[in-house]
Design a protein around this motif. Structure first.
Motif, short mmCIF file in Angstrom:
data_model
loop_
_atom_site.label_atom_id
_atom_site.label_comp_id
_atom_site.label_asym_id
_atom_site.label_seq_id
_atom_site.Cartn_x
_atom_site.Cartn_y
_atom_site.Cartn_z
N ILE A 204 0.84 -1.21 0.00
CA ILE A 204 0.00 0.00 0.00
C ILE A 204 0.87 1.25 0.00
O ILE A 204 0.64 2.19 -0.77
CB ILE A 204 -0.95 0.00 1.21
N LEU A 205 1.89 1.28 0.85
CA LEU A 205 2.77 2.45 0.92
C LEU A 205 3.53 2.62 -0.39
O LEU A 205 3.71 3.75 -0.88
CB LEU A 205 3.74 2.31 2.09
N GLU A 206 3.99 1.52 -0.96
CA GLU A 206 4.72 1.59 -2.23
C GLU A 206 3.83 2.08 -3.36
O GLU A 206 4.25 2.87 -4.21
CB GLU A 206 5.30 0.22 -2.56
N GLU A 207 2.59 1.63 -3.37
CA GLU A 207 1.63 2.03 -4.39
C GLU A 207 1.45 3.55 -4.43
O GLU A 207 1.28 4.14 -5.49
CB GLU A 207 0.29 1.37 -4.10
N HIS A 208 1.56 4.17 -3.26
CA HIS A 208 1.35 5.62 -3.17
C HIS A 208 2.67 6.38 -3.02
O HIS A 208 2.66 7.58 -2.74
CB HIS A 208 0.43 5.94 -1.99
N GLY A 209 3.79 5.70 -3.22
CA GLY A 209 5.10 6.35 -3.17
C GLY A 209 5.46 6.89 -1.81
O GLY A 209 6.12 7.93 -1.70
N MET A 210 5.09 6.17 -0.75
CA MET A 210 5.27 6.68 0.61
C MET A 210 6.34 5.96 1.43
O MET A 210 6.41 6.12 2.64
CB MET A 210 3.95 6.60 1.37
N LEU A 211 7.21 5.21 0.79
CA LEU A 211 8.21 4.45 1.52
C LEU A 211 9.38 5.30 2.01
O LEU A 211 10.17 4.83 2.83
CB LEU A 211 8.74 3.30 0.66
N GLU A 212 9.48 6.53 1.54
CA GLU A 212 10.59 7.39 1.95
C GLU A 212 10.09 8.76 2.38
O GLU A 212 10.75 9.77 2.14
CB GLU A 212 11.61 7.54 0.81
N LEU A 213 8.95 8.81 3.04
CA LEU A 213 8.45 10.11 3.52
C LEU A 213 9.44 10.70 4.51
O LEU A 213 9.98 9.99 5.35
CB LEU A 213 7.09 9.93 4.21
N PRO A 214 9.71 12.02 4.43
CA PRO A 214 10.66 12.64 5.35
C PRO A 214 10.13 12.65 6.79
O PRO A 214 8.94 12.57 7.01
CB PRO A 214 10.78 14.06 4.80
#
Length: 215
Positions: free
Chosen positions: A205-215
């Motif tokens: 889910i996080l990868e789908e929304h590009g959220m694996l490297e949120l600051p």
């Protein structure tokens, strides 16, 4: 009996948080984290995966009350990981370039810490204690893979000091109500399997929304 961490409770919450559609239900997920925090707090004072579940609960409550109303269907925007991600993206509370207080960001920190605990349990399930396979080494190795790449130098150094003071493997095994390594392996494999399923779903889910490297 009497100890805060209970493996059966952890398994119950991990299984119940996995929705049939591949989503993760946040209430059960956070209840599972309450058990994981009890485990982490028992074995080490290191605050790598600390009170993040409480942070996520508070963040979800504050943001939902301030900016994201209950949906027209009457369900909370924070019912599941997918609904939270969509609601926070729609409300503009997630920033991909600057740190912001959002449920998604807190979930990512929990997600990384879940990997740390999973790797640690995998190590504990694999064989007798030794100088190169001690509990301290297992936790350190898991930390270097899952959390160290995302921590500043000072926190990494503090972690190294804490690992030196960890109890031996037997202490860890007693937390899941077993006395011998032979008894531990099947119990730990069941927990690891559930952790892996939850981690994989959240990762997707996080990868789908590009959220694996949120600051």
């Amino acid at each position: 009996p009497g100890q805060s961490f209970q493996a059966w409770r952890l398994l119950k919450y991990l299984k119940s948080c996995m929705a049939d559609d591949g989503d993760i239900l946040l209430e059960s997920y956070l209840q599972g984290w309450d058990q994981l925090l009890e485990y982490a707090d028992t074995v080490t004072p290191f605050q790598g995966p600390p009170n993040r579940s409480r942070d996520l609960k508070e963040s979800a409550l504050q943001i939902s009350q301030a900016q994201i109303p209950v949906s027209s269907s009457g369900s909370s925007a924070y019912r599941s990981v997918q609904s939270m991600v969509r609601a926070e993206l729609k409300a503009g509370v997630v920033n991909f370039y600057h740190r912001t207080d959002s449920g998604c960001r807190t979930l990512l920190r929990l997600h990384r810490s879940l990997l740390w605990l999973k790797l640690m349990l995998e190590g504990l399930s694999e064989g007798p204690d030794s100088a190169s396979n001690s509990a301290a080494c297992l936790l350190r190795d898991a930390y270097m893979v899952a959390l160290a790449p995302h921590h500043p130098w000072l926190l990494r150094q503090a972690a190294e000091v804490v690992f030196l003071a960890l109890p031996d493997r037997q202490y860890f095994l007693q937390l899941v109500c077993v006395q011998k390594q032979e008894e531990a392996a099947p119990v730990l494999r069941i927990i690891i399997h559930a952790l892996t399923q939850v981690h994989t779903r959240t990762q997707q889910i996080l990868e789908e929304h590009g959220m694996l490297e949120l600051p």
